[in-house]
Motif scaffolding. Sequence first.
Motif, short mmCIF file in Angstrom:
data_model
loop_
_atom_site.label_atom_id
_atom_site.label_comp_id
_atom_site.label_asym_id
_atom_site.label_seq_id
_atom_site.Cartn_x
_atom_site.Cartn_y
_atom_site.Cartn_z
N PRO D 78 0.83 -1.21 0.00
CA PRO D 78 0.00 0.00 0.00
C PRO D 78 0.87 1.26 0.00
O PRO D 78 1.88 1.30 0.68
CB PRO D 78 -0.79 -0.14 1.30
CG PRO D 78 0.05 -1.03 2.18
CD PRO D 78 0.83 -1.93 1.28
N ARG D 79 0.47 2.24 -0.85
CA ARG D 79 1.25 3.48 -0.87
C ARG D 79 0.31 4.67 -0.89
O ARG D 79 -0.90 4.51 -1.05
CB ARG D 79 2.18 3.51 -2.09
CG ARG D 79 1.51 3.23 -3.42
CD ARG D 79 2.59 3.12 -4.50
NE ARG D 79 2.03 2.80 -5.80
CZ ARG D 79 2.77 2.60 -6.88
NH1 ARG D 79 4.08 2.68 -6.81
NH2 ARG D 79 2.21 2.33 -8.05
N GLN D 80 0.88 5.87 -0.77
CA GLN D 80 0.08 7.08 -0.58
C GLN D 80 -0.76 7.34 -1.83
O GLN D 80 -0.32 7.07 -2.94
CB GLN D 80 1.04 8.26 -0.37
CG GLN D 80 0.35 9.52 0.10
CD GLN D 80 0.99 10.07 1.34
OE1 GLN D 80 2.14 9.76 1.65
NE2 GLN D 80 0.24 10.86 2.08
N LYS D 82 -1.93 9.26 -4.70
CA LYS D 82 -1.32 10.42 -5.42
C LYS D 82 -2.41 11.42 -5.77
O LYS D 82 -2.35 12.58 -5.45
CB LYS D 82 -0.63 9.94 -6.72
CG LYS D 82 0.58 9.08 -6.45
CD LYS D 82 1.76 9.93 -5.92
CE LYS D 82 2.99 9.07 -5.66
NZ LYS D 82 2.72 8.00 -4.64
N GLN D 84 -5.76 13.59 -5.91
CA GLN D 84 -6.36 14.32 -4.79
C GLN D 84 -7.77 13.85 -4.51
O GLN D 84 -8.68 14.64 -4.40
CB GLN D 84 -6.37 15.82 -5.11
CG GLN D 84 -5.04 16.49 -4.77
CD GLN D 84 -4.27 15.79 -3.66
OE1 GLN D 84 -3.54 14.83 -3.92
NE2 GLN D 84 -4.47 16.18 -2.42
N GLN D 85 -8.00 12.52 -4.44
CA GLN D 85 -9.35 12.15 -3.94
C GLN D 85 -9.40 12.51 -2.46
O GLN D 85 -8.36 12.58 -1.82
CB GLN D 85 -9.60 10.65 -4.10
CG GLN D 85 -9.82 10.26 -5.56
CD GLN D 85 -8.87 9.19 -5.99
OE1 GLN D 85 -7.86 8.95 -5.32
NE2 GLN D 85 -9.18 8.55 -7.10
N GLY D 86 -10.57 12.63 -1.92
CA GLY D 86 -10.68 13.08 -0.53
C GLY D 86 -10.07 12.09 0.45
O GLY D 86 -9.61 11.01 0.07
N PHE D 87 -10.13 12.45 1.70
CA PHE D 87 -9.65 11.59 2.79
C PHE D 87 -10.52 10.35 2.83
O PHE D 87 -11.73 10.42 2.60
CB PHE D 87 -9.80 12.37 4.11
CG PHE D 87 -9.41 11.58 5.34
CD1 PHE D 87 -10.35 10.80 6.00
CD2 PHE D 87 -8.11 11.62 5.81
CE1 PHE D 87 -9.99 10.07 7.12
CE2 PHE D 87 -7.75 10.89 6.94
CZ PHE D 87 -8.68 10.11 7.60
N LYS D 135 -7.69 -1.78 7.13
CA LYS D 135 -6.33 -1.81 7.68
C LYS D 135 -5.40 -0.87 6.90
O LYS D 135 -4.23 -0.72 7.25
CB LYS D 135 -5.76 -3.25 7.56
CG LYS D 135 -6.45 -4.26 8.44
CD LYS D 135 -5.78 -4.28 9.78
CE LYS D 135 -6.35 -5.38 10.67
NZ LYS D 135 -5.76 -5.31 12.02
N PRO D 137 -5.74 2.69 5.90
CA PRO D 137 -6.35 4.02 5.73
C PRO D 137 -5.48 4.91 4.83
O PRO D 137 -4.25 4.79 4.83
CB PRO D 137 -6.42 4.57 7.15
CG PRO D 137 -5.41 3.79 7.93
CD PRO D 137 -5.29 2.45 7.28
N LYS D 138 -6.14 5.76 4.04
CA LYS D 138 -5.50 6.79 3.20
C LYS D 138 -4.51 6.20 2.19
O LYS D 138 -3.63 6.89 1.71
CB LYS D 138 -4.70 7.78 4.08
CG LYS D 138 -5.55 8.69 4.91
CD LYS D 138 -4.75 9.72 5.68
CE LYS D 138 -3.36 10.00 5.20
NZ LYS D 138 -2.78 11.19 5.81
N SER D 139 -4.62 4.90 1.91
CA SER D 139 -3.60 4.34 0.99
C SER D 139 -4.32 3.67 -0.18
O SER D 139 -5.51 3.39 -0.12
CB SER D 139 -2.76 3.28 1.71
OG SER D 139 -2.48 3.72 2.99
#
Lengths: 223, 302, 189, 264, 277, 276
Positions: D78-80, D82, D84-87, D135, D137-139
């Motif tokens: 899992p990575r960040q 990229k 700009q979808q929301g949180f 498990k 989040p945000k990825s």
Amino acid sequence: MPRKDGRTTTQMRAMSATQGALERADGSVRFGFGDTQTMCAVNGPVEARLREEQLDRATVEAVYRPIIGLPGVRAKEIEAAVQTVAEASLLAGLHPRTLVQVTAQCMSDAGSSVAATLNATAMALMDAGLPLRAVPAAVACAISPEGEVLVDPTAEEEQCARSQHVFAFDNTSQEMVFCASTGKFTAEELAACHDLCRAGAAKVHAFYRVALERKLAEEGIVA
Amino acid sequence: MASFGLVSQVERDFVERGVDVGIRADGRARDDYRPPRVELGLVSQSDGSARCQLGDGTDVLVSVRCELGQADPAADDRGRLAVSVECSPSASQRFEGRGADDLNTELSEAVTRALTGPQSGLNLRQLCIVPGMHCWVLNIDAIVLNYGGNVVDALLIATRAALADTRVPRTVVQEMEDGAMDFEVDDDVENAQPLEHVHNVPLCVTANKIGAGYVLDATLTEELCASARLHVTVNSSGQVCAAQKSGDGAIEPSLLMAMLQAAKEQARRLLEQQDEQIRRHETEIAAKRARGEPVKRPSIFV
Amino acid sequence: MSSSAIVTPGQRLGREHQYRTGPGTYVRNSVIHASIVGTREIHSAAEEGELPTISVTRGREQTTLPQVDSIVTGKVLRVNPRFATVAIMAVGPTACRDEFQGIIRVQDVRATEKDKVKIYHCFRPGDVVRAQVISLGDARSYYLSTAQNELGVIFARSVAGVPMIPISWQEMQCTKTKTVELRKCAKPM
Amino acid sequence: MDRRRVQGPETSVVPFPLLDDAAPGVVAPPLQAGKRAGGRRPEDMRPIFLRTGLISQASGSAYIEMGRTKVACAVYGPRQIKKQQGFSEQGRLYCEFKFATFACKKRRNHQRDSQEKEFSQVIVQALTPSIRLEKLPKSVVDIYVTVVENDGTASCLAAAITAASTALADAGVEMIDLVAAASLAYQQRRPEGDAPTGENTREAGAADLVLAQMPSLGDVTHLLHRGPVDWAQMSRAVEQCIDVCAKIHAVMVHSLREHSAAEQ
Amino acid sequence: MTSPYAFSAETFKRVQPSEYYRKFLEQDVRPDGRAFSQFRKTILNAGCISTANGSAVVRIGDTTVVCGIKAEVAEPTLDQPAAGYFVPNVELGPLCSAKFRPGPPGDLAQVVSERLRKLSEEYIAFEELCIEPEQAAWVVYADLVCLNHDGNVLDACQLALLAALKNARLPEAQIGEDGIVRAGEAFTRAITIKRPILAATFGLYEGRSLLADPNASEEPLLDSLVTVCVDDAEHLHAVWKSNGGRCSLEQLQRCVELARIRFTELSALLESSAADQ
Amino acid sequence: MSEQTFVTPAEVVTSDPSFMRGHGTYQEGKDIVSAVAGVVEQVNKLVTVRPLRTRYGGEIGDVVVGRITEVAQKRWKVDVNARQDGVLLLSSVNLPGGVQRRKSESDELQMRKFFTEGDMVVAEAQAFFQDGAMSLHTRSLKYGKLRNGTLVVVPPSLVLRSRSHFHTIANSVEVILGLNGYIWVCKRATKAPEEMDPDELYANVNEDISNQERETIARVCNCLQALSKRLIPIDYTVLAFAYEASLDRETKELLEPEVIEAVTTEAVARAAMVNE
């Protein structure tokens, strides 16, 4: 066997350079070997986009526009050459997290256009007053079907050559910083081209000095 | 409204519990299907058209245009269908940006899957003019005027009605001297023929898995609470022409078979209703033609 | 006692009342299943009466994500008056393949005199810092804090480019030029 | 034409076969009773070769061969996120499915067409139920699938789903179960296991079914059926696919165990 | 005086890659244990894809490239009416490395494609690809898909391309009077290769040590990359030196010698793969 | 101007200079000209034109129902069916543990423990930012997170402004008539908000709802949809009458146009009688 335009095999065409040709660029030079002319503009150090920003050095971005048609895959390889010369000369560590844009445009191609482009790049970097650790000089040569090494070939000489070479040399260590040789040639021919181009590069370095002195004289800085 | 596509945890729980006990937010039972309102032949410049309104707001318009096209080398004795589905700005604006593209792709692929190949049931050889050279291409263009849930069902209902309303211009084929075949299009509307076996065109019914049960003909909120959807396309001879799951949830095999079964039954009922309506429409046109009145209606909203 | 056998996700490991679930497992209608590929390990409980805990540990390093309270190592990318941007390169002991973005807000740099913090006296681009994740933050970056003694700068180069050594909790000295630069240093472990 | 690639001619076409006026070409061998081209019984599955870890650069990878169909899959993450979808408290899956230009009988172009975009969506929908997204989040977990050889489009999709699930397990992404996918063609009124359904057999009334399932938990995560088939035949086909999924699941477990053991 | 903080080896590699690498080179060894002039283990497997006219898979260490050849027919260009087309393209997609983003080919992919095309002018017999001057000619599409990018993609691509071309078979084609090209059923016609040309790539670390076949973790740390392409008659066909570092003539000639040795290894591999066809 | 005059845009409403210009009109020379198509309304010297259908404008003190669309720094963005999303500040929300608890640092970090994207909330408009966005607050105990029910959306202009917007029907179902056209229909909470302990205040758990209550909620929703389809102004009285009128039919029959026709006409008639 003298060449069609009367030059000896190792004689280069007259070089020309007009510095500060463009108003908007930080540094711009139009460099030419005889009729082959290339314009190069340097902008920087400017603010880098978030994605390209490197925290310990300046990011160098090279763009090359060919004389005819849209820039395709061939232009991309020349861009890589311009990038190599810029990386070889720029002290990128002094301007971290910034961007240096190098844009080269081929104005007319009468043989050894890549060498002219690399020299225009080197001079434009100097014209922009950027910190450089070395100033590269590039010279092209072609091996004719008869096996003669022709320095600074014209377009026809390149066309029917058995192989084409471009070398760029560093003014301090006289060592090679860039080389692109294609065609069919032997290791000895490669060495011969290397030495002849190095001699040619020395002439180009001398020309840089003369051109700069002439420009400074025009601006009345140096008597 | 800016919050399209958002639903809270409590609403999801309310809907799921409702489906478990068989009482939905609008009082319907699990497989109650609100009767679709269909109008035929309302776009004058197309060769066949239909509009379908379903439930509380879904509104879809389908138009069929016959165009001359190159025969496909692989199937040179047949014409073909070309399907494209678009969300009109009013519907897609609510999806903002990327959302509309995914929806268009999903809807186009769902309709294409139901109609291309043998499952359209149409006799595509009728569309062939000169084998290997020219054939008719039926351009099926659908526009989603308003997105109120259950759009794939509405699309297929409108497409089937539009194909039933379609009249293909007659073509006269002559053999030229040098053996090449040439043809003329007879553009007199009166003797354009209908499509053969058009009643074989399938219809789709979507079953939405909510909680541990499923519902048919889901409203917008129910679709947002659905963890998975199953589009089942069935033709009038009871054959399953296409089936496709979408959505991010999983379905137990037993529930999967129950959903397939329920959707198949409901599709059969929809097919009967629609065939009945098409027959009424045909007799109406025949009567109008007998009385010499113009067949095409002046505007979509009359 | 720990019996090792390689299990794959979804594999049944036992019933809920037999074990307590450790990492790498989950429960679904009172059956314990494995959630990763790895070796099954059963650790007997510390005190009596407690159920043994069952867990699955992966052979290769587990790509962990920054979670709240995890200690991360990262490199400072940019510094502006309100926060310092950090590229998280390692979560706990394991390095992560791709960098996550985190920010250290000025009010989270240190515990004492929060409002008198000058961030450029604490961090410089290129420093390597150890910080703690305090929140998942917003869509783009995690919120980090260095408000403890063992958190802060753990590696920095001086202007001369030479690695520096910490001489106090807020000063580091260049080994070659002996110049002192201000940093919020982490207490050496 | 595409400026970022070496340019060929504007248009190029596959030459017509000499068949029609030359000697009658070889006709496809008539199907012996009960057998299929390639000598397999209707319910047989093509031999499967499944290997994980071939792509060292990826967090997890899998390469699968089902008969002549060859599919490579790599998982990054899992990575960040990229874009700009929301949180989002939950993680997300992203998939890019691509046929190599030389993978099919007819050459495909470099840009992805609508079928490949749809297959990408299908793979995400088939795998999402099995992943514990809470498990991550945000990825985002990126899945890239390249079909090296296509011997039956339905079998490619099934192989891609199976390979993607294996690659996710190899990458250590937490999941509640593996996802095994099987494809099947209805031919002459009898469903046959895992037949090659190349483009040309499409016209012969052949229908096909792709079914993805979580073998240990039993839930079906995706179903894709095309072509007119009677109801009874379809329900039998669904059961048959579920049995095939169990066999494929055994191969997945074996290859994951073997590679994770080799890792120690 | 190393810093007082202990790093795990992995974290040290991520945070300080160049220091990590220098520590190895000081002991004349590379992180993966190879000697400076040692190439990675190379595997070649030709003819594994039935839907392509010719195909080959190459693995150099972990770098994996699949090459597929598809042939179609098109009208020749005006200025070369009697020549066919050869269109090599390299796909360095997000599948093979985290460095690449989805979308059109990036800079590296375009440079490698251009170099393969330039090299092909030395060994492809274009005139034999012509079916009927001014009317029809073969277009040989060579698409190389990189499955795993662990450094030195150019060597792997050139080897895969040559193996695929050797393996490729085209049908017999002729043009009918109606101007339509028809092709026979059997795929018998081979593509002639004038001379096999193979590439060998080297890296220079801080101008001193010459490292053969750099992998993905070494590539960004090298200050110059030298690629030498040789044929079976000891002739050179391309020498490229890029990245900003300096390289002396002696070092260049050292690269040429190593390239020749590498050529003998690879061409043996090429012959054996063609043999068991 | 006693009877209701209907004007189209650019019609002169009045040229008498003593009148003051209100919403929906603009000044041209000395005439007051209508800017929208709607009904002219006059209060003493103030002339306004009320359009038939418009997005919700909103006044201070309005009770509105909204859905959280975004969680930002110390605030939530709320969709209130208006031109812009409303804003609910962390400071204008009552926090678990009574009113007097000071807003702490961790609250800012754990915003999602209170409201997250998609949650439904009833709030009161307390002010307008200068960019026109509405600032909401839920400090009183009758406002806060909504549960145990479902949302009905009607055109905002149909919801009449009245004394209270919280009503109960068949003493088991509660209806919150949001002035912005969002109407929340839910089971009447068995526990009054005051008795709720802190972490229950923002819990995402519904109470058990009996089938009978569920049937009533469905019936009320259908009645609201029916009134909205016939563009009949909605307030508690007409809704209650519509509910009673629908009792002799099954809930799902209320979806059919004829049944809608009958129920709404009867409801309007009975409401008119009561108003005289």
